[in-house]
Design an enzyme around this catalytic site. Structure first.
Site, PDB file in Angstrom:
ATOM      1  N   CYS A   2      77.709   2.333  -1.448  1.00  0.00           N
ATOM      2  CA  CYS A   2      78.442   3.102  -0.529  1.00  0.00           C
ATOM      3  C   CYS A   2      77.508   3.189   0.967  1.00  0.00           C
ATOM      4  O   CYS A   2      76.260   3.311   0.830  1.00  0.00           O
ATOM      5  CB  CYS A   2      78.729   4.672  -0.785  1.00  0.00           C
ATOM      6  SG  CYS A   2      79.836   4.784  -2.317  1.00  0.00           S
ATOM      7  N   ARG A  27      76.926  -2.661   0.963  1.00  0.00           N
ATOM      8  CA  ARG A  27      76.553  -1.464   0.150  1.00  0.00           C
ATOM      9  C   ARG A  27      77.793  -1.167  -0.656  1.00  0.00           C
ATOM     10  O   ARG A  27      77.665  -0.220  -1.523  1.00  0.00           O
ATOM     11  CB  ARG A  27      76.079  -0.541   0.973  1.00  0.00           C
ATOM     12  CG  ARG A  27      74.916  -0.406   1.877  1.00  0.00           C
ATOM     13  CD  ARG A  27      74.580   0.615   2.716  1.00  0.00           C
ATOM     14  NE  ARG A  27      73.889   1.793   1.640  1.00  0.00           N
ATOM     15  CZ  ARG A  27      72.527   1.914   1.190  1.00  0.00           C
ATOM     16  NH1 ARG A  27      71.859   0.801   1.784  1.00  0.00           N
ATOM     17  NH2 ARG A  27      72.431   2.589   0.243  1.00  0.00           N
ATOM     18  N   TRP A  75      81.535   2.007  -2.660  1.00  0.00           N
ATOM     19  CA  TRP A  75      81.464   1.411  -3.980  1.00  0.00           C
ATOM     20  C   TRP A  75      81.903   2.417  -4.989  1.00  0.00           C
ATOM     21  O   TRP A  75      81.170   3.489  -5.134  1.00  0.00           O
ATOM     22  CB  TRP A  75      80.013   0.772  -4.022  1.00  0.00           C
ATOM     23  CG  TRP A  75      79.997   0.090  -5.567  1.00  0.00           C
ATOM     24  CD1 TRP A  75      80.282  -1.295  -5.469  1.00  0.00           C
ATOM     25  CD2 TRP A  75      79.497   0.589  -6.704  1.00  0.00           C
ATOM     26  NE1 TRP A  75      79.939  -1.731  -6.743  1.00  0.00           N
ATOM     27  CE2 TRP A  75      79.666  -0.554  -7.415  1.00  0.00           C
ATOM     28  CE3 TRP A  75      79.237   1.804  -7.163  1.00  0.00           C
ATOM     29  CZ2 TRP A  75      79.108  -0.606  -8.680  1.00  0.00           C
ATOM     30  CZ3 TRP A  75      78.784   2.035  -8.675  1.00  0.00           C
ATOM     31  CH2 TRP A  75      78.783   0.438  -9.592  1.00  0.00           C
ATOM     32  N   ASN A  99      77.446   9.364   0.105  1.00  0.00           N
ATOM     33  CA  ASN A  99      76.572   8.292  -0.700  1.00  0.00           C
ATOM     34  C   ASN A  99      75.997   8.846  -1.751  1.00  0.00           C
ATOM     35  O   ASN A  99      74.958   9.443  -1.632  1.00  0.00           O
ATOM     36  CB  ASN A  99      75.873   7.454   0.104  1.00  0.00           C
ATOM     37  CG  ASN A  99      75.109   6.211  -0.554  1.00  0.00           C
ATOM     38  OD1 ASN A  99      75.314   5.721  -1.670  1.00  0.00           O
ATOM     39  ND2 ASN A  99      73.684   5.912   0.016  1.00  0.00           N
ATOM     40  N   GLY A 100      76.272   8.452  -3.113  1.00  0.00           N
ATOM     41  CA  GLY A 100      75.504   8.964  -4.223  1.00  0.00           C
ATOM     42  C   GLY A 100      76.554   9.691  -5.313  1.00  0.00           C
ATOM     43  O   GLY A 100      77.683   9.257  -5.391  1.00  0.00           O
ATOM     44  N   GLU A 479      67.200 -16.537 -13.420  1.00  0.00           N
ATOM     45  CA  GLU A 479      67.588 -16.245 -12.026  1.00  0.00           C
ATOM     46  C   GLU A 479      68.666 -17.188 -11.633  1.00  0.00           C
ATOM     47  O   GLU A 479      69.856 -16.578 -11.000  1.00  0.00           O
ATOM     48  CB  GLU A 479      66.293 -16.372 -10.888  1.00  0.00           C
ATOM     49  CG  GLU A 479      66.489 -16.291  -9.732  1.00  0.00           C
ATOM     50  CD  GLU A 479      67.409 -14.779  -9.335  1.00  0.00           C
ATOM     51  OE1 GLU A 479      67.686 -13.893 -10.157  1.00  0.00           O
ATOM     52  OE2 GLU A 479      67.981 -14.737  -8.199  1.00  0.00           O
ATOM     53  N   LYS A 483      72.587 -15.811 -10.706  1.00  0.00           N
ATOM     54  CA  LYS A 483      73.109 -16.092  -9.160  1.00  0.00           C
ATOM     55  C   LYS A 483      74.593 -16.818  -9.718  1.00  0.00           C
ATOM     56  O   LYS A 483      75.437 -16.238  -8.674  1.00  0.00           O
ATOM     57  CB  LYS A 483      71.925 -17.180  -8.538  1.00  0.00           C
ATOM     58  CG  LYS A 483      71.746 -17.063  -7.072  1.00  0.00           C
ATOM     59  CD  LYS A 483      71.041 -15.751  -6.634  1.00  0.00           C
ATOM     60  CE  LYS A 483      71.013 -14.564  -7.226  1.00  0.00           C
ATOM     61  NZ  LYS A 483      70.292 -13.621  -6.859  1.00  0.00           N
ATOM     62  N   GLU A 486      77.094 -14.159 -10.701  1.00  0.00           N
ATOM     63  CA  GLU A 486      77.525 -12.962  -9.930  1.00  0.00           C
ATOM     64  C   GLU A 486      78.402 -13.546  -8.728  1.00  0.00           C
ATOM     65  O   GLU A 486      79.198 -12.584  -8.190  1.00  0.00           O
ATOM     66  CB  GLU A 486      76.220 -12.254  -9.253  1.00  0.00           C
ATOM     67  CG  GLU A 486      75.333 -12.811  -8.405  1.00  0.00           C
ATOM     68  CD  GLU A 486      74.291 -11.983  -7.757  1.00  0.00           C
ATOM     69  OE1 GLU A 486      73.189 -12.202  -7.648  1.00  0.00           O
ATOM     70  OE2 GLU A 486      74.585 -10.788  -7.452  1.00  0.00           O
ATOM     71  N   HIS A 502      68.268 -22.710 -32.638  1.00  0.00           N
ATOM     72  CA  HIS A 502      68.320 -21.316 -33.493  1.00  0.00           C
ATOM     73  C   HIS A 502      69.660 -20.698 -33.285  1.00  0.00           C
ATOM     74  O   HIS A 502      69.931 -19.610 -33.593  1.00  0.00           O
ATOM     75  CB  HIS A 502      67.390 -20.476 -33.183  1.00  0.00           C
ATOM     76  CG  HIS A 502      65.722 -21.178 -33.563  1.00  0.00           C
ATOM     77  ND1 HIS A 502      65.214 -21.295 -34.828  1.00  0.00           N
ATOM     78  CD2 HIS A 502      64.854 -21.730 -32.484  1.00  0.00           C
ATOM     79  CE1 HIS A 502      64.169 -22.095 -34.540  1.00  0.00           C
ATOM     80  NE2 HIS A 502      63.985 -22.367 -33.268  1.00  0.00           N
ATOM     81  N   LYS A 601      75.115  -3.996  -2.821  1.00  0.00           N
ATOM     82  CA  LYS A 601      73.771  -4.563  -2.688  1.00  0.00           C
ATOM     83  C   LYS A 601      72.725  -3.376  -3.410  1.00  0.00           C
ATOM     84  O   LYS A 601      71.751  -3.893  -3.879  1.00  0.00           O
ATOM     85  CB  LYS A 601      73.628  -4.629  -1.245  1.00  0.00           C
ATOM     86  CG  LYS A 601      72.061  -5.268  -0.807  1.00  0.00           C
ATOM     87  CD  LYS A 601      72.191  -6.860  -0.785  1.00  0.00           C
ATOM     88  CE  LYS A 601      70.727  -7.114  -0.497  1.00  0.00           C
ATOM     89  NZ  LYS A 601      70.670  -8.672  -1.582  1.00  0.00           N
TER      90      LYS A 601
HETATM   91  C1  F6R Z   1      71.092 -10.167  -7.762  1.00  0.00           C
HETATM   92  C2  F6R Z   1      70.858  -8.855  -7.001  1.00  0.00           C
HETATM   93  C3  F6R Z   1      70.350  -7.736  -8.057  1.00  0.00           C
HETATM   94  C4  F6R Z   1      69.246  -6.892  -7.335  1.00  0.00           C
HETATM   95  C5  F6R Z   1      69.120  -5.654  -8.222  1.00  0.00           C
HETATM   96  C6  F6R Z   1      67.673  -4.894  -7.832  1.00  0.00           C
HETATM   97  O1  F6R Z   1      71.351 -10.933  -6.542  1.00  0.00           O
HETATM   98  O2  F6R Z   1      70.347  -8.935  -5.794  1.00  0.00           O
HETATM   99  O3  F6R Z   1      70.177  -8.304  -9.146  1.00  0.00           O
HETATM  100  O4  F6R Z   1      68.002  -7.793  -7.539  1.00  0.00           O
HETATM  101  O5  F6R Z   1      70.213  -4.814  -8.019  1.00  0.00           O
HETATM  102  O6  F6R Z   1      67.944  -4.383  -6.628  1.00  0.00           O
HETATM  103  P1  F6R Z   1      66.693  -4.161  -5.639  1.00  0.00           P
HETATM  104  O7  F6R Z   1      65.652  -5.254  -5.517  1.00  0.00           O
HETATM  105  O8  F6R Z   1      67.088  -3.530  -4.307  1.00  0.00           O
HETATM  106  O9  F6R Z   1      65.915  -3.013  -6.391  1.00  0.00           O
END
Ligand code: F6R
Length: 606
Positions: A2, A27, A75, A99-100, A479, A483, A486, A502, A601
């Site tokens: 949010c 956000r 969100w 937000n929260g 990673e 990527k 997501e 295995h 984010k």
């Molecule tokens: C994936 C991504 C998330 C963040 C995770 C932690 O692309 O961005 O997996 O890495 O939510 O977020 P931060 O780094 O802000 O603690």
């Protein structure tokens, strides 16, 4: 999670709010709304879906006209995304954006229902709005204090009262909040990008501080009413950093920004050819003394920590464990006063990572955070902070933030290894100089994007994928896989190559593409054997390796060859094609690359 904004000044408030919200959409983007004073009345407009829906709705002459108001991009936590659940929420007396999460909202709701209140939405936020209405006695700050004494949870709140048409009130607890300082105009926001078009000056608001904002005045007091004098902050980046700058998506732009972000992050931490991280307060003596190192983070940041573990253990010969914050916080870990806990976070606000920080401090361990957002909670609350300098990362999928997190992991590994006497000064200088060359090498890898786009075109119709690798390449596979899933919504799994037989190899068919990361020469033969096993079962393999290795053309269906660097540094290069492959797969599938479904984010709730 949010985004909240607020504006009071001389401009068209609705325009400013919509513009500011567009900078905070990362956000959350389930719904959006604004509330603006128009001729002494609060006019609220809100709608489900992306901000664009709200803009379209307001485009037909429905934009409230005024100079003071609040806005929100959501969100969803409590209640599905819908027009009714969208913020702002309120009554005839008050309107709020939040937000929260309000933990005791059911108790508050029941209390208010007994008093005759009715609720339109399923949100926790509406209970705070109605509680403000209930306690309102003509004095906004006193009313806010009274309400906060009853509310449990995390909040960044923007509040307007119908009786005070030129004033915004704001308060936070465990959710970020800043106050932007302009000329005859002032702002509130969850994050700096929201205000950067208008001002670079801002105050960081601490938990339980109450802000009263008019166009010419900013008052900040603590919960007991004591007026506070705060230090003005200055954002050292400008609006271009928060815009696409000619790229089709923020993610593509941010991938291309990696060489610069890397350079900017390491430059101030190298002095006379040696790593220099003492600026954060952590000395070589301290680094030499820690018994164990814990790295704790979430998602991509945790994957950067995994690379950190490999290189720190390899160079500094000290035990490092890497954990997912949401698991670590509940497993009663054995942390002592002799240990160092490293928290990695782009946003510096991730709820689980923050909880681990609090726990580690309570247990007496030293805490070091690696954070991108200046002044964020994790940065402020840890003993030592090493800021990464990626600039604002807008795309939900993290790319450049991961890259700079890696750069700090390397510097830390060199510093630890040198401090502990495991490597000599000459070796340390050699490693450091290789690190300084990496931005150029990343630039070379960026040229491989067409090749990655081609590989993406081969993957786009797949239902599922495997990423495999050993050692550092396994960390990279994790990673790469995250990527891809997501942003393209294609299921994928990362597997340690040696574990395939295995169980997981039974999944391999012609329909299951495999991406093999094979950059580590000491493990190359072993990974190639695993790749052969996959090919023998019909799997289509794309392989990422160093240009120095002579891989038989038959081994992989598609090859990506990276510039030759020492194996230890390969993750810095290998991540780039993995990012491109995910990006182009998402584009080819027609997904919303920068705002993938269900995600936000900054994850400020558990
Ligand atoms: C994936 C991504 C998330 C963040 C995770 C932690 O692309 O961005 O997996 O890495 O939510 O977020 P931060 O780094 O802000 O603690």
């Amino acid at each position: 999670m949010c985004g909240i904004v607020g504006y009071v000044g001389h401009r068209d408030c609705a325009d400013v709010l919509l513009d500011s919200l567009s900078k905070l959409e990362y956000r959350g983007y389930d719904s959006a709304g604004i509330a603006v004073f128009e001729n002494d009345k609060i006019i609220t407009e809100k709608t489900k879906g992306a901000l664009k829906n709200l803009k379209d709705k307001l485009g037909d002459g429905h934009k409230p006209k005024g100079v003071c108001g609040i806005g929100h991009t959501r969100w969803a936590t409590h209640g599905e995304p819908s027009d009714t659940n969208s913020h702002p929420h309120g009554s005839a007396k008050v309107s709020i954006v939040h937000n929260g999460i309000i933990e005791n909202y059911i108790d508050i709701k029941n209390f208010l229902i007994d008093k005759g209140y009715e609720f339109a939405s399923e949100t926790d936020t509406e209970t705070v709005a109605k509680l403000l209405d209930y306690y309102y006695d003509g004095n906004p700050v006193e009313t806010i204090k009274r309400v906060l004494s009853e509310v449990k949870g995390a909040y960044g709140l923007g509040i307007i009262f119908a009786d005070f048409k030129d004033t915004i009130y704001a308060v936070r607890k465990d959710s970020p909040l800043i106050v932007g300082v302009g000329k005859e105009e002032n702002f509130i926001a969850s994050d700096v990008p929201a205000i950067i078009t208008y001002t670079r000056d801002y105050y960081l608001i601490e938990s339980d501080e109450i802000v009263t904002l008019t166009k010419d005045n900013i008052e900040i007091c603590d919960i007991h009413g004591k007026q506070l004098v705060k230090e003005l902050q200055h954002a050292d980046w400008d609006i271009e950093a928060a815009e696409k700058g000619g790229f089709e998506h923020f993610m593509l732009k941010e991938i291309h920004e990696q060489p610069t972000a890397f350079r900017t992050t390491i430059k101030p931490r190298i002095m006379d050819g040696m790593p220099f991280i003492e600026e954060c307060g952590i000395t070589r003596e301290m680094l030499a003394g820690y018994h164990k190192i814990f790295i704790v983070a979430c998602g991509t940041a945790m994957h950067a920590g995994l690379v950190g573990k490999y290189i720190i253990e390899k160079l500094a010969r000290v035990e490092v464990t890497v954990d997912i914050a949401s698991e670590f916080r509940y497993r009663n870990p054995v942390i002592t006063k002799e240990d160092l806990v490293i928290l990695i976070s782009q946003s510096g606000e991730t709820a689980d990572t923050k909880a681990v920080l609090t726990m580690a401090k309570e247990l007496g361990a030293a805490t070091l955070s690696v954070v991108n957002v200046k002044g964020s909670s994790i940065a402020r609350e840890s003993d030592f902070v090493l800021y990464t300098h990626a600039g604002p990362e807008i795309s939900v999928a993290s790319t450049k933030a991961y890259m700079v997190q890696l750069s700090v992991m390397y510097l830390l590994a060199f510093e630890l290894a040198y401090a502990r006497g495991v490597i000599s000064e000459d070796e340390c200088r050699k490693y450091t100089s290789v690190l300084e060359e990496m931005p150029e090498k990343i630039n070379e890898v960026l040229k491989l994007k067409d090749r990655c786009q081609f590989i993406a075109s081969r993957l786009v119709n797949s239902q599922s994928l495997l990423y495999i690798g050993r050692g550092l390449d396994y960390a990279l596979s994790m990673e790469g896989s995250l990527k891809l899933k997501e942003i393209s919504y294609i299921h994928s799994e990362a597997y340690a190559s040696g574990e395939l037989k295995h169980g997981t190899i039974s999944l391999v068919t012609e329909e299951m593409p495999v991406i093999a990361v094979a950059t580590q020469s000491d493990l190359l033969e072993k990974t190639i054997s695993n790749v052969k096993e996959v090919k023998a079962r019909g799997g289509k393999v794309s392989m990422i390796c160093s240009e120095k290795v002579d891989v038989d053309k038959e081994i992989a269906n598609h090859l990506i060859k990276l510039p030759d660097v020492e194996d230890l540094f390969m993750p810095i290069l290998a991540i780039v094609p993995l990012q491109f492959i995910a990006y182009y797969t998402s584009v080819l599938k027609g997904c919303d690359v920068d705002k993938p479904r269900n995600l936000a984010k900054s994850v400020t709730v558990e």
